[in-house]
Scaffold this motif. Structure first.
Motif, PDB file in Angstrom:
ATOM      1  N   SER A  23       0.820  -1.225   0.000  1.00 59.25           N
ATOM      2  CA  SER A  23       0.000   0.000   0.000  1.00 59.25           C
ATOM      3  C   SER A  23       0.848   1.266   0.000  1.00 59.25           C
ATOM      4  CB  SER A  23      -0.903   0.030   1.239  1.00 59.25           C
ATOM      5  OG  SER A  23      -0.150   0.316   2.406  1.00 59.25           O
ATOM      6  N   HIS A  24       2.082   1.150   0.444  1.00 58.50           N
ATOM      7  CA  HIS A  24       2.933   2.339   0.635  1.00 58.50           C
ATOM      8  C   HIS A  24       2.247   3.351   1.542  1.00 58.50           C
ATOM      9  CE1 HIS A  24       5.722   0.784  -2.319  1.00 58.50           C
ATOM     10  NE2 HIS A  24       4.685   0.565  -3.114  1.00 58.50           N
ATOM     11  N   PHE A  25       1.484   2.847   2.482  1.00 57.06           N
ATOM     12  CA  PHE A  25       0.774   3.717   3.427  1.00 57.06           C
ATOM     13  C   PHE A  25       1.233   3.371   4.834  1.00 57.06           C
ATOM     14  CE2 PHE A  25      -2.912   5.258   5.867  1.00 57.06           C
ATOM     15  CZ  PHE A  25      -3.071   6.512   5.296  1.00 57.06           C
ATOM     16  N   ARG A  26       2.106   4.202   5.359  1.00 54.23           N
ATOM     17  CA  ARG A  26       2.676   3.930   6.688  1.00 54.23           C
ATOM     18  C   ARG A  26       1.740   4.442   7.784  1.00 54.23           C
ATOM     19  NH1 ARG A  26       7.944   7.305   5.862  1.00 54.23           N
ATOM     20  NH2 ARG A  26       6.341   8.482   4.737  1.00 54.23           N
ATOM     21  N   VAL A  27       1.639   3.629   8.820  1.00 58.55           N
ATOM     22  CA  VAL A  27       0.809   4.022   9.972  1.00 58.55           C
ATOM     23  C   VAL A  27       1.582   3.716  11.249  1.00 58.55           C
ATOM     24  CG1 VAL A  27      -1.447   3.794  11.107  1.00 58.55           C
ATOM     25  CG2 VAL A  27      -1.253   3.362   8.641  1.00 58.55           C
ATOM     26  N   GLY A  28       1.498   4.625  12.191  1.00 65.38           N
ATOM     27  CA  GLY A  28       2.090   4.392  13.515  1.00 65.38           C
ATOM     28  C   GLY A  28       1.041   4.656  14.582  1.00 65.38           C
ATOM     29  N   ALA A  29       1.076   3.867  15.637  1.00 67.04           N
ATOM     30  CA  ALA A  29       0.134   4.073  16.747  1.00 67.04           C
ATOM     31  C   ALA A  29       0.912   4.082  18.048  1.00 67.04           C
ATOM     32  CB  ALA A  29      -0.916   2.962  16.768  1.00 67.04           C
ATOM     33  N   ALA A  30       0.474   4.920  18.976  1.00 68.59           N
ATOM     34  CA  ALA A  30       1.085   4.964  20.310  1.00 68.59           C
ATOM     35  C   ALA A  30      -0.019   4.942  21.353  1.00 68.59           C
ATOM     36  CB  ALA A  30       1.942   6.223  20.468  1.00 68.59           C
ATOM     37  N   ILE A  31       0.148   4.039  22.305  1.00 70.56           N
ATOM     38  CA  ILE A  31      -0.834   3.861  23.381  1.00 70.56           C
ATOM     39  C   ILE A  31      -0.215   4.304  24.692  1.00 70.56           C
ATOM     40  CG2 ILE A  31      -1.909   2.068  24.814  1.00 70.56           C
ATOM     41  CD1 ILE A  31      -2.322   0.444  22.234  1.00 70.56           C
ATOM     42  N   LEU A  32      -0.921   5.168  25.402  1.00 71.62           N
ATOM     43  CA  LEU A  32      -0.503   5.541  26.763  1.00 71.62           C
ATOM     44  C   LEU A  32      -1.278   4.666  27.739  1.00 71.62           C
ATOM     45  CD1 LEU A  32       0.993   7.445  28.756  1.00 71.62           C
ATOM     46  CD2 LEU A  32      -1.027   8.957  28.609  1.00 71.62           C
ATOM     47  N   CYS A  33      -0.548   3.931  28.564  1.00 75.59           N
ATOM     48  CA  CYS A  33      -1.181   3.045  29.537  1.00 75.59           C
ATOM     49  C   CYS A  33      -1.438   3.800  30.837  1.00 75.59           C
ATOM     50  CB  CYS A  33      -0.300   1.820  29.796  1.00 75.59           C
ATOM     51  SG  CYS A  33       0.003   0.870  28.306  1.00 75.59           S
ATOM     52  N   GLU A  34      -2.308   3.223  31.644  1.00 74.76           N
ATOM     53  CA  GLU A  34      -2.705   3.835  32.912  1.00 74.76           C
ATOM     54  C   GLU A  34      -1.505   4.154  33.797  1.00 74.76           C
ATOM     55  OE1 GLU A  34      -6.436   2.690  35.752  1.00 74.76           O
ATOM     56  OE2 GLU A  34      -4.936   1.159  35.379  1.00 74.76           O
ATOM     57  N   ASP A  35      -0.483   3.301  33.744  1.00 72.18           N
ATOM     58  CA  ASP A  35       0.695   3.481  34.599  1.00 72.18           C
ATOM     59  C   ASP A  35       1.737   4.418  33.984  1.00 72.18           C
ATOM     60  OD1 ASP A  35       1.756   1.987  32.570  1.00 72.18           O
ATOM     61  OD2 ASP A  35       2.452   0.332  33.819  1.00 72.18           O
ATOM     62  N   GLY A  36       1.401   5.056  32.874  1.00 71.11           N
ATOM     63  CA  GLY A  36       2.297   6.037  32.272  1.00 71.11           C
ATOM     64  C   GLY A  36       3.229   5.473  31.215  1.00 71.11           C
ATOM     65  N   THR A  37       3.234   4.162  31.055  1.00 70.99           N
ATOM     66  CA  THR A  37       4.092   3.566  30.028  1.00 70.99           C
ATOM     67  C   THR A  37       3.444   3.738  28.650  1.00 70.99           C
ATOM     68  OG1 THR A  37       3.129   1.400  30.444  1.00 70.99           O
ATOM     69  CG2 THR A  37       5.203   1.894  31.545  1.00 70.99           C
ATOM     70  N   ILE A  38       4.290   3.711  27.625  1.00 68.78           N
ATOM     71  CA  ILE A  38       3.813   3.902  26.254  1.00 68.78           C
ATOM     72  C   ILE A  38       4.243   2.712  25.405  1.00 68.78           C
ATOM     73  CG2 ILE A  38       4.103   5.296  24.160  1.00 68.78           C
ATOM     74  CD1 ILE A  38       4.480   7.712  26.050  1.00 68.78           C
ATOM     75  N   PHE A  39       3.316   2.237  24.590  1.00 67.37           N
ATOM     76  CA  PHE A  39       3.628   1.162  23.643  1.00 67.37           C
ATOM     77  C   PHE A  39       3.256   1.631  22.250  1.00 67.37           C
ATOM     78  CE2 PHE A  39       3.558  -0.834  27.658  1.00 67.37           C
ATOM     79  CZ  PHE A  39       4.494  -1.861  27.570  1.00 67.37           C
ATOM     80  N   THR A  40       4.094   1.269  21.306  1.00 63.46           N
ATOM     81  CA  THR A  40       3.828   1.694  19.933  1.00 63.46           C
ATOM     82  C   THR A  40       3.664   0.472  19.029  1.00 63.46           C
ATOM     83  OG1 THR A  40       6.185   1.819  19.403  1.00 63.46           O
ATOM     84  CG2 THR A  40       5.145   3.839  20.215  1.00 63.46           C
ATOM     85  N   GLY A  41       3.133   0.735  17.852  1.00 60.79           N
ATOM     86  CA  GLY A  41       2.978  -0.320  16.861  1.00 60.79           C
ATOM     87  C   GLY A  41       2.934   0.284  15.479  1.00 60.79           C
ATOM     88  N   THR A  42       3.181  -0.552  14.491  1.00 57.76           N
ATOM     89  CA  THR A  42       3.082  -0.092  13.110  1.00 57.76           C
ATOM     90  C   THR A  42       2.367  -1.146  12.279  1.00 57.76           C
ATOM     91  OG1 THR A  42       4.344   0.927  11.317  1.00 57.76           O
ATOM     92  CG2 THR A  42       5.299  -1.067  12.308  1.00 57.76           C
ATOM     93  N   ASN A  43       1.970  -0.783  11.065  1.00 61.33           N
ATOM     94  CA  ASN A  43       1.276  -1.762  10.223  1.00 61.33           C
ATOM     95  C   ASN A  43       2.279  -2.710   9.570  1.00 61.33           C
ATOM     96  OD1 ASN A  43       2.001   0.605   8.739  1.00 61.33           O
ATOM     97  ND2 ASN A  43       0.612   0.073   7.082  1.00 61.33           N
ATOM     98  N   VAL A  44       1.886  -3.969   9.541  1.00 69.44           N
ATOM     99  CA  VAL A  44       2.731  -5.029   8.982  1.00 69.44           C
ATOM    100  C   VAL A  44       1.926  -5.728   7.900  1.00 69.44           C
ATOM    101  CG1 VAL A  44       4.079  -7.093   9.475  1.00 69.44           C
ATOM    102  CG2 VAL A  44       3.884  -5.304  11.217  1.00 69.44           C
ATOM    103  N   GLU A  45       2.295  -5.498   6.657  1.00 68.07           N
ATOM    104  CA  GLU A  45       1.551  -6.078   5.536  1.00 68.07           C
ATOM    105  C   GLU A  45       2.101  -7.446   5.158  1.00 68.07           C
ATOM    106  OE1 GLU A  45       1.428  -3.033   2.475  1.00 68.07           O
ATOM    107  OE2 GLU A  45      -0.038  -1.901   3.675  1.00 68.07           O
ATOM    108  N   ASN A  46       1.369  -8.103   4.272  1.00 63.12           N
ATOM    109  CA  ASN A  46       1.794  -9.426   3.804  1.00 63.12           C
ATOM    110  C   ASN A  46       1.383  -9.576   2.347  1.00 63.12           C
ATOM    111  OD1 ASN A  46       1.309 -12.602   3.500  1.00 63.12           O
ATOM    112  ND2 ASN A  46       2.743 -12.219   5.162  1.00 63.12           N
ATOM    113  N   ARG A  47       2.125 -10.379   1.603  1.00 63.72           N
ATOM    114  CA  ARG A  47       1.776 -10.593   0.198  1.00 63.72           C
ATOM    115  C   ARG A  47       0.420 -11.292   0.061  1.00 63.72           C
ATOM    116  NH1 ARG A  47       5.624 -13.989   1.823  1.00 63.72           N
ATOM    117  NH2 ARG A  47       5.416 -16.212   1.350  1.00 63.72           N
ATOM    118  N   SER A  48      -0.020 -11.985   1.104  1.00 60.68           N
ATOM    119  CA  SER A  48      -1.411 -12.427   1.190  1.00 60.68           C
ATOM    120  C   SER A  48      -2.144 -11.294   1.909  1.00 60.68           C
ATOM    121  CB  SER A  48      -1.504 -13.737   1.983  1.00 60.68           C
ATOM    122  OG  SER A  48      -2.855 -14.107   2.128  1.00 60.68           O
ATOM    123  N   PHE A  49      -2.686 -10.368   1.126  1.00 59.26           N
ATOM    124  CA  PHE A  49      -3.079  -9.045   1.631  1.00 59.26           C
ATOM    125  C   PHE A  49      -3.953  -9.076   2.884  1.00 59.26           C
ATOM    126  CE2 PHE A  49      -2.805  -7.216  -2.960  1.00 59.26           C
ATOM    127  CZ  PHE A  49      -1.419  -7.349  -2.930  1.00 59.26           C
TER     128      PHE A  49
END
Ligand code: THU
Length: 134
Positions: free
Chosen positions: A22-48
């Protein structure tokens, strides 16, 4: 934690996007209740259909580290000018761990931001109270 700070983490996470189809980059960041942060990105596959969105990547990462309550979310889509909201599947998955009043900030490559809440993204969420009680 300022929402724009969280957004910056999401923007950074989008740099790791695996999106050769897709050439469409996405990033996400989650703030948890305890103040920690977790991030993620989109991971594509040839089996769309196997593509994993950034938001669900971040959720899986946070829950894998033992986090269960998220208080804020940011989503960065640097390949769109305008903000892009999460897909329906991700809204449902996020709502498992977020209250309706939790803030959500979305942004693309421009300074424009879309500020909303989990509850606005998943209205009439009648089964919300069932979450984490099974
Ligand atoms: N995508 C996300 O990661 N999150 C969204 O909220 C919308 C879509 C990804 C899936 C796919 O890799 C690409 O963006 C284009 O749809």
């Amino acid at each position: 934690m300022e929402m724009e700070e969280l957004f910056e983490k999401a923007r950074k996470a989008a740099e790791a996007s695996y999106s050769p189809y897709s050439h469409f980059r996405v990033g996400a960041a989650i703030l948890c209740e305890d103040g920690t942060i977790f991030t993620g990105t989109n991971v594509e596959n040839r089996s769309f259909g196997l593509t994993i969105c950034a938001e669900r990547s971040a959720v899986v990462s946070a829950v894998s580290a033992g986090k269960r309550r998220f208080v804020a979310l940011a989503i960065a889509t640097p390949d769109s000018v305008k903000p892009v909201g999460p897909c329906g599947a991700c809204r449902q998955v996020l709502s498992e761990f977020m209250d309706a009043n939790a803030p959500v900030r979305c942004g693309g490559s421009s300074p424009e931001r879309l500020d909303t809440t989990m509850g606005a993204l998943v209205p009439f969420d009648s089964l919300h109270d069932l979450a984490q009680k099974l």
